[in-house]
Write a protein that holds these residues in place. Structure first.
Motif, PDB file in Angstrom:
ATOM      1  N   GLN A  36       1.701   4.390  -2.955  1.00  0.00           N
ATOM      2  CA  GLN A  36       1.104   5.854  -3.277  1.00  0.00           C
ATOM      3  C   GLN A  36       2.419   6.677  -3.049  1.00  0.00           C
ATOM      4  O   GLN A  36       2.021   7.384  -3.351  1.00  0.00           O
TER       5      GLN A  36
ATOM      6  N   HIS B 102       1.178  -1.015  -0.011  1.00  0.00           N
ATOM      7  CA  HIS B 102      -0.238   0.095  -0.030  1.00  0.00           C
ATOM      8  C   HIS B 102       0.730   1.606  -0.318  1.00  0.00           C
ATOM      9  O   HIS B 102       0.636   2.146  -0.434  1.00  0.00           O
ATOM     10  N   SER B 103       2.340   1.437   0.811  1.00  0.00           N
ATOM     11  CA  SER B 103       2.670   2.402   0.819  1.00  0.00           C
ATOM     12  C   SER B 103       3.459   2.933  -0.510  1.00  0.00           C
ATOM     13  O   SER B 103       3.517   3.519  -1.111  1.00  0.00           O
TER      14      SER B 103
END
Length: 157
Positions: A86, A82-83
């Motif tokens: 992003q 997820h990070s």
């Protein structure tokens, strides 16, 4: 504990934020190369399967090295998908056809995009943040991607 290496804490924070983006780009490129390795089809399957494997193995080493550079500057490396998604400036790609030429063209585009970004950051790290170590590190990283891009480009001639 504070990292005291002759670079202000504010600059270390900014440098590692940029390095987190590099790590994210490397991770996305790694997975895209893995995808090519896993899913390539065609008469040249075996040679391209092995070629993509050699490329993702290099990217695996690069990811580890970038994360360790971030840690050596006193910050934590992003480590969730997820990070990373992003933070990356690369995009994921879905393909209808899993041929070697299509995969190589896409991967080459990403390497070239990353090379341009790294080239910009070399000067920023050295001049704006006074971090010659990271500037030098990123110069080596850029050279590695230039060679990987050359290897991809050679398949398209």
């Amino acid at each position: 504990m504070e990292t005291l290496i002759g670079i202000s804490q504010e600059h270390l924070h900014e440098v590692t934020a940029l390095m987190n983006g590099i790590l994210a780009d490397e991770a996305v490129l790694y997975f895209k190369t893995r995808n090519a390795h896993w899913n390539v089809e065609g008469p040249d399957f075996h040679s391209k399967h092995l070629f993509f494997e050699s490329q993702y193995e290099q990217l695996d080493d690069i990811m580890d090295s970038v994360a360790e550079r971030i840690r050596s500057l006193g910050h934590y490396a992003p480590a969730t998908l997820h990070s990373l998604v992003q933070l990356t400036h690369l995009s994921e790609q879905s393909r209808e056809k899993n041929d070697a030429t299509g995969f190589i063209t896409g991967l080459l585009h990403d390497h070239q995009s990353l090379i341009i970004r790294l080239r910009e950051l070399i000067t920023i790290f050295a001049e704006k943040y006074k971090d010659l170590g990271t500037s030098d590190y990123v110069t080596g990283l850029m050279e590695t991607h230039e060679k990987m891009a050359w290897m991809l480009r050679a398949h398209l001639r």
